[in-house]
Scaffold this active site. Structure first.
Site, PDB file in Angstrom:
ATOM      1  N   LYS A  79     -39.969  34.382  18.062  1.00  0.00           N
ATOM      2  CA  LYS A  79     -39.395  33.146  18.611  1.00  0.00           C
ATOM      3  C   LYS A  79     -40.472  32.075  18.575  1.00  0.00           C
ATOM      4  O   LYS A  79     -41.651  32.358  18.861  1.00  0.00           O
ATOM      5  CB  LYS A  79     -38.933  33.396  20.049  1.00  0.00           C
ATOM      6  CG  LYS A  79     -38.268  32.194  20.711  1.00  0.00           C
ATOM      7  CD  LYS A  79     -37.785  32.547  22.117  1.00  0.00           C
ATOM      8  CE  LYS A  79     -37.044  31.403  22.773  1.00  0.00           C
ATOM      9  NZ  LYS A  79     -36.574  31.722  24.138  1.00  0.00           N
ATOM     10  N   SER A 154     -31.682  30.733  24.974  1.00  0.00           N
ATOM     11  CA  SER A 154     -32.404  29.912  24.042  1.00  0.00           C
ATOM     12  C   SER A 154     -32.938  30.646  22.814  1.00  0.00           C
ATOM     13  O   SER A 154     -33.299  30.006  21.832  1.00  0.00           O
ATOM     14  CB  SER A 154     -33.569  29.251  24.775  1.00  0.00           C
ATOM     15  OG  SER A 154     -34.502  30.210  25.202  1.00  0.00           O
ATOM     16  N   SER A 178     -32.311  34.198  28.353  1.00  0.00           N
ATOM     17  CA  SER A 178     -32.469  33.815  26.942  1.00  0.00           C
ATOM     18  C   SER A 178     -32.683  34.944  25.949  1.00  0.00           C
ATOM     19  O   SER A 178     -32.624  34.708  24.748  1.00  0.00           O
ATOM     20  CB  SER A 178     -33.610  32.811  26.795  1.00  0.00           C
ATOM     21  OG  SER A 178     -33.124  31.531  27.100  1.00  0.00           O
TER      22      SER A 178
HETATM   23  N1  GLN Z   1     -29.923  29.066  29.815  1.00  0.00           N
HETATM   24  C1  GLN Z   1     -30.987  29.042  30.760  1.00  0.00           C
HETATM   25  C2  GLN Z   1     -31.624  27.673  30.787  1.00  0.00           C
HETATM   26  O1  GLN Z   1     -31.149  26.824  30.122  1.00  0.00           O
HETATM   27  C3  GLN Z   1     -32.000  30.117  30.468  1.00  0.00           C
HETATM   28  C4  GLN Z   1     -32.944  29.770  29.395  1.00  0.00           C
HETATM   29  C5  GLN Z   1     -34.013  30.802  29.190  1.00  0.00           C
HETATM   30  O2  GLN Z   1     -33.893  31.926  29.641  1.00  0.00           O
HETATM   31  N2  GLN Z   1     -35.082  30.384  28.553  1.00  0.00           N
HETATM   32  O3  GLN Z   1     -32.580  27.444  31.457  1.00  0.00           O
END
Ligand code: GLN
Length: 488
Positions: A79, A154, A178
């Site tokens: 990532k 994400s 994420s």
């Molecule tokens: N969807 C969540 C956010 O927007 C989690 C994102 C993540 O785990 N990096 O913060």
């Protein structure tokens, strides 16, 4: 039967390379060609075939010399939140366009030490803020199961790459879901360890009290191989790293499930859960009963509060973490500006996308004098109560099972103008994150539009091996994790 590299597991690829039936260079070339052929997915934001092949040649030399690690020659991808010396790192942001780190993140370094070869960097929401990958400055990612849908976020590029067989395994990060949510949306397997087991060193920081690294792959067995390499103390570099010895997460994969108590939180199966997801999960839970597990109803009464609590704490931490992007030390700097303050303002206005700006503003607000007690402090108190609820629940069960998300992957663009709609879809992943628990997602069936449905398993602290075992046994009895989207 001929060896099918595209569909091969991490374990099988590693074994073939060790026995020299396959070279690391051949493996790398195979996946680089697939990445090139499927550029339309937009899963990768950086590839560098020369660098990848140099790493593969080194892996082959290590195998020949008998010094190879357990993952020698296994092609993986990271990532783009993990900093890498040999590839650029953008964190999905314009702010870090063209940035190159002088060092590798601990997760990257540990996988390299185990012998893995890096195929490239994977698209993600900007600074990991999002649930759809649509917040990336480098464009949306297509879901391999349906190009008109989001891959989740994400770690959307990570999940799409595994689903499309562009890499046998990848890394992701999970702050509020994420790893688990994109794994669910793309029909792959992913695990986020207990907070503190994976080092945060070199992960571009979003919300430091929540951020964790973890692997995504096709099976729990492959996740166990990578997780064993990733986890371990890094006390000098990450102050929240736990002094907990490295563990072989593969060792208990085949434990029997007889007597395993699976807690089913009633709040996870309420009105907000789509009927297709519920049907797939009901069938998956029945399968677990067949495997000898026992279902127990439990309650996590503060489930709904996890959304406001997380969307106060995470932005608060982000507003502080992102203050480093000011045009002085690294990353973007505005081309034209007046005084220093003007330079900061223009740099940040140009470098950050809308969602990141929104979170910096919310975070600054909830931390400001006069609002701190009402928002940030209150959120911290409720966070503690959410963690306590889990401890109560674990008195009557060994693992907790539920949905990862209320629906299958939605259409690209459907929620891109509605931040709150995105936040609400995080309801089932946020509680475990706030409590710092390990959690995973595994393919559990299909729903509307033939889209994958993920089953979430949450464990108590340091319960990774138990989760991986429960997932592995399910995968021995089902084939959802082996299905490949059409065209890949
Ligand atoms: N969807 C969540 C956010 O927007 C989690 C994102 C993540 O785990 N990096 O913060």
């Amino acid at each position: 039967m001929a060896f099918d590299l595209t569909q091969a597991s991490v374990a099988a690829i590693a074994a073939r390379i060790q026995s020299r039936e396959l070279s690391a260079v051949e493996a790398a070339q195979h996946f680089l060609a697939r990445i090139e052929a499927h550029r339309g997915l937009n899963a990768f934001v950086a590839v560098d075939p020369e660098e990848t092949l140099a790493q593969a040649r080194a892996a082959d030399a290590a195998v020949a010399a008998g010094t190879a690690g357990p993952l020698a020659g296994v092609p993986i991808a990271h990532k783009d939140i993990f900093v890498t010396r040999d590839f650029p790192t953008t964190a999905g942001s314009k702010m870090l366009k063209g940035y190159r780190s002088p060092f590798d993140a601990t997760t990257v370094a540990r996988l390299a030490t185990a012998g893995a070869v890096t195929l490239g960097k994977l698209n993600c929401d900007e600074f990991a803020m999002g649930s759809s990958n649509e917040n990336s400055a480098y464009g949306a990612v297509q879901n391999p199961w349906d190009a008109t849908r989001i891959p989740g976020g994400s770690s959307g590029g990570s999940a799409a790459a595994v689903a499309a067989r562009l890499a046998p395994a990848v890394t992701g990060t999970d702050t509020g879901g994420s790893i688990r949510q994109p794994a669910a949306f793309c029909g792959v397997t992913g695990i986020k360890p207990t907070y503190g087991r994976a080092s945060r060193y070199g992960m571009v920081a979003f919300a430091s009290s929540l951020d964790q690294a973890g692997p995504m792959a096709r099976s729990a067995e492959d996740c166990a191989l990578l997780l064993s390499a990733i986890c371990g103390p890094d006390l000098d570099r990450d102050s929240t790293s736990l002094d907990r010895p490295t563990e072989d997460f593969g060792r208990s994969l085949s434990d029997r499930l007889e007597g395993l108590r699976i807690g089913v939180p009633k709040e996870f199966f309420g009105d907000g859960l789509a009927a297709d997801v519920r049907a797939a999960l009901d069938a998956a839970l029945k399968e677990y009963e067949k495997l000898g597990a026992r279902l127990v109803e439990i309650s996590l009464p503060r489930t709904e509060l996890a959304i406001p609590v997380y969307y106060i704490i995470a932005p608060a931490e982000a507003s502080s973490n992102l203050s480093r992007f000011d045009g002085v030390k690294f990353g973007h700097r505005a081309a034209q500006y007046g005084d220093l303050l003007d330079m900061y303002k223009k740099t940040r206005a140009e470098g950050f996308g809308d969602e990141v700006k929104r979170r910096i503003m919310v975070g600054t607000y909830v931390l400001s004098h006069g609002y701190y007690d009402a928002y940030y402090l209150k959120a911290q108190q409720i966070r503690r109560m959410i963690a306590d609820d889990f401890q109560r629940a674990f008195q009557s069960c060994d693992v907790i099972a539920g949905p990862v998300a209320p629906t299958v992957a939605w259409k690209l663009g459907d929620k891109s103008d509605d931040p709150v709609a995105n936040y609400l879809a995080d309801i089932y992943t946020l509680p475990g994150s706030l409590a710092g628990l390990p959690g995973m997602s595994l393919p559990a069936g299909f729903g509307e539009g033939g889209m994958p449905v993920g089953l979430q398993l949450l464990g108590n602290y340091f319960g990774e091996a138990k989760l991986l075992n429960a997932a592995h046994r399910f995968q021995q009895a089902t084939d959802f994790h082996l299905r490949t989207p059409e065209g890949f």
